[in-house]
Design an enzyme around this catalytic site. Sequence first.
Site, PDB file in Angstrom:
ATOM      1  N   ARG A  90      -1.556  20.117  63.585  1.00 17.36           N
ATOM      2  CA  ARG A  90      -2.471  19.305  63.073  1.00 17.36           C
ATOM      3  C   ARG A  90      -2.778  17.956  63.859  1.00 17.36           C
ATOM      4  NH1 ARG A  90      -0.536  15.765  57.926  1.00 17.36           N
ATOM      5  NH2 ARG A  90      -2.677  14.874  57.419  1.00 17.36           N
ATOM      6  N   PRO A  98       1.310  17.514  51.439  1.00 16.91           N
ATOM      7  CA  PRO A  98       0.384  18.367  51.931  1.00 16.91           C
ATOM      8  C   PRO A  98       0.155  18.551  53.564  1.00 16.91           C
ATOM      9  CG  PRO A  98      -0.590  16.958  50.600  1.00 16.91           C
ATOM     10  CD  PRO A  98       0.731  16.598  50.253  1.00 16.91           C
ATOM     11  N   ASN A  99      -0.084  19.393  54.150  1.00 12.83           N
ATOM     12  CA  ASN A  99      -0.219  19.477  55.484  1.00 12.83           C
ATOM     13  C   ASN A  99       0.962  19.289  56.582  1.00 12.83           C
ATOM     14  OD1 ASN A  99      -3.182  20.459  54.808  1.00 12.83           O
ATOM     15  ND2 ASN A  99      -3.256  18.279  53.992  1.00 12.83           N
TER      16      ASN A  99
HETATM   17  C1  DQA Z   1       0.567  10.457  56.584  1.00 13.96           C
HETATM   18  C2  DQA Z   1      -0.528   9.511  56.513  1.00 13.96           C
HETATM   19  C3  DQA Z   1      -1.408  10.054  55.271  1.00 13.96           C
HETATM   20  O1  DQA Z   1      -2.497   9.336  55.322  1.00 13.96           O
HETATM   21  C4  DQA Z   1      -1.924  11.430  55.846  1.00 13.96           C
HETATM   22  O2  DQA Z   1      -2.842  11.786  54.696  1.00 13.96           O
HETATM   23  C5  DQA Z   1      -0.921  12.470  55.944  1.00 13.96           C
HETATM   24  C6  DQA Z   1       0.065  12.003  56.814  1.00 13.96           C
HETATM   25  C7  DQA Z   1       1.591  10.087  57.882  1.00 13.96           C
HETATM   26  O3  DQA Z   1       2.714  10.927  57.724  1.00 13.96           O
HETATM   27  O4  DQA Z   1       1.167   9.473  58.537  1.00 13.96           O
HETATM   28  O5  DQA Z   1      -1.095  13.704  55.590  1.00 13.96           O
HETATM   29  O6  DQA Z   1       1.455  10.241  55.338  1.00 13.96           O
END
Ligand code: DQA
Length: 145
Positions: free
Chosen positions: A17, A9-10
């Site tokens: 972001r 996600p995201n």
């Molecule tokens: C992430 C680190 C995670 O804690 C965070 O929720 C993310 C991205 C990273 O790529 O640094 O969404 O996986």
Amino acid sequence: MNILVLNGPNLNLLGQREPGIYGARTYKDLCAMIEEKAKQLGIAVEVRQTNHEGVLVDWIQQALGTFDAIVINPAAYTHTSVAILDAAKAVTLPMVEVHISDVSKREDFRQVSYIRAACQKTIAGHGFEGYLEAMEYLASNSIDN
Ligand code: DQA
């Protein structure tokens, strides 16, 4: 060799972001870097992203028989998902965990990784290049490549 790269996600919002943490490059840039690396290594790659936990579980299950290895950044699900860990353990494909940021230097809730128990290696804090390192690792450790 055929590698599946999974993003949680995201990560589709990379670029906009929290650029101070994840950088200015976009998800599209990440996909292009991964595809270029696959060409250099002479391997096949497929890159996917979803915001949904169950979709990651489905993709991991379906990888068996189609892909030889998985690179996974489960994003926030890293810190919460037993379901994704169980799927990874079930398929027993070689797997590398990647995080763009150095999760070890961030909030307490990011210190737990469920997926780590199913991974041969974790790469965190190397930015987008971490994905490329994971691909190199999997390609050089594969028996049929
Ligand atoms: C992430 C680190 C995670 O804690 C965070 O929720 C993310 C991205 C990273 O790529 O640094 O969404 O996986």
